[in-house]
Design an enzyme around this catalytic site. Structure first.
Site, PDB file in Angstrom:
ATOM      1  N   LYS A  12      72.830  59.333  79.201  1.00 39.95           N
ATOM      2  CA  LYS A  12      72.112  60.170  78.237  1.00 39.95           C
ATOM      3  C   LYS A  12      71.005  60.941  78.945  1.00 39.95           C
ATOM      4  O   LYS A  12      70.518  60.563  80.030  1.00 39.95           O
ATOM      5  CB  LYS A  12      71.522  59.342  77.094  1.00 39.95           C
ATOM      6  N   ASP A 141      67.012  51.852  74.217  1.00 39.18           N
ATOM      7  CA  ASP A 141      68.054  52.881  74.261  1.00 39.18           C
ATOM      8  C   ASP A 141      69.417  52.372  73.794  1.00 39.18           C
ATOM      9  O   ASP A 141      70.331  53.162  73.563  1.00 39.18           O
ATOM     10  CB  ASP A 141      68.207  53.420  75.692  1.00 39.18           C
TER      11      ASP A 141
END
Length: 297
Positions: A12, A141
Site C-alpha cells: 500500500k 494497517d
C-alpha cells in the site's frame, strides 16, 4: 486430505497521512487515504492436518522475514486458531517481494493474507469485519489490508470507509537502503507540536470527481516531517521525480519509500531510468506499479 489456497498480498501507499490525536493508551489517531498497488508478496497456505496440534510452519524463500511465531503471519494464524478453537497444522510458503521496513505495509499485508486464508480454509463463517477486529490487535494497517482498494482509514486504523477507485495512473516506488522505525517516527511527531495538516477532505473530493491532478497535488504525509529530516535523500528523490514529470512525489507511511504518481507507465519508466542514472540511486530499489481496485482483488 490437504487443503491449499494461494493469496496475493498487495503493498500500500498513503496518498495522504495525518495524525489527528493520541489516545490515553498512547495509540495515535490517524486520518489516511490508503491505496493498494500491484507490488505483492505471494503466500501459499496448506492445511496439512485439520485435526492436528496447531503447528505452524513458515518457509520464506528470501530469508528476509523473521522466523518463528514472532512473524506477523504466524501471529495472525495463531490468533485465528485461538479465537475460533482451530487445531489444524498449517504450512505457509512465502515469496517476498515487498521491501521490509519501507512504509509499504509489507508485514501487515502478509498478516492480512493469513487472516483471510485461514478463514477461507477453516472458518468460512467468519466475516471480514471479524477479521478486521482481530487484525487491528496486531497492527493498524492490517484491517485496511484485509479490506483493500482505496479507503479512508481513521481511528487507529479500524474505521474504514470505501472510496472511489484511484484514477488510472502509474506509480513509481523508490526504496532507499535505509529503514525507518514506525514507533520512533510517531514519538518524534508528538514532540513537534503544531504542524500543517494534509487536506484529506480535498483528496476525498478529488477521488469522488475522478480528478487525478487534484488528488496528486494534495498528497501529503506528516510523518515526512520526521523521516525526511533524518534522511534528506527522501527529499532529493522527490525532487528528481517531480523534475521527471511526476504529478506528486511523497513518502509513504513512516518511510523511507518515496512514491511518484505519473499519468502513464511510459512516463513512469522514463523517470525510473533517469533516477537509476543519477548520483543518488546507489542502494535504492525501484518499482513501477499501478493502483489496485477492489475489482482487481
Amino acid at each position: 486430505m490437504k487443503k491449499t489456497v494461494t493469496r496475493k498480498a498487495y503493498a500500500k501507499i498513503n496518498l495522504g497521512l495525518d495524525v489527528v490525536g493520541v489516545r490515553e493508551d498512547g495509540y495515535h489517531l490517524l486520518r489516511m487515504i490508503m491505496q493498494q498497488i500491484d507490488l505483492f508478496d505471494t503466500l501459499t497456505f496448506t492445511v496439512v492436518n485439520e485435526q492436528g496440534t496447531g503447528k505452524i510452519s513458515l518457509i520464506d524463500e528470501s530469508g528476509l522475514s523473521p522466523a518463528g511465531e514472532d512473524n506477523l503471519i504466524c501471529r495472525a494464524i495463531r490468533k485465528m486458531m485461538n479465537r475460533y478453537d482451530l487445531h489444524a497444522d498449517v504450512e505457509v510458503q512465502l515469496t517476498k517481494r515487498i521491501p521490509l521496513a519501507a512504509g509499504l505495509a509489507g508485514g501487515s499485508t502478509d498478516a492480512a493474507a493469513a487472516f483471510r486464508a485461514v478463514r477461507d480454509l477453516l472458518a468460512p463463517q467468519v466475516s471480514d469485519r471479524e477479521l478486521m477486529e482481530l487484525g487491528v490487535q496486531l497492527g493498524a494497517d492490517i484491517p485496511y489490508c484485509i479490506a483493500g482498494g482505496t479507503r479512508l482509514s481513521e481511528g487507529i486504523g479500524e474505521i474504514l470507509t470505501e472510496l472511489p477507485p484511484m484514477p488510472d495512473c502509474a506509480v513509481v516506488l523508490i526504496k532507499p537502503e535505509a529503514s525507518a522505525s514506525t514507533a520512533q517516527v510517531y514519538r518524534a511527531v508528538d514532540a513537534i507540536g503544531e504542524y500543517h495538516h494534509p487536506d484529506i477532505d480535498g483528496q476525498i473530493a478529488a477521488l469522488n470527481a475522478g480528478d487525478l491532478p487534484g488528488l496528486a497535488r494534495r498528497c501529503e504525509n506528516v510523518l515526512e516531517l520526521v523521516t525526511g529530516a533524518e534522511l534528506p535523500l527522501i527529499g532529493s528523490i522527490e525532487k528528481l521525480l517531480m523534475e521527471q514529470g511526476a504529478m506528486a512525489a511523497r513518502m509513504s507511511g513512516s518511510g523511507p519509500t518515496v512514491f511518484g504518481i505519473f499519468e502513464n507507465r511510459p512516463d513512469a519508466e522514463r523517470a525510473v531510468e533517469a533516477f537509476r542514472c543519477s548520483e543518488i540511486a546507489k542502494g535504492c530499489r525501484c518499482f513501477v506499479c499501478a493502483p489496485v481496485s477492489d475489482v482487481d482483488r
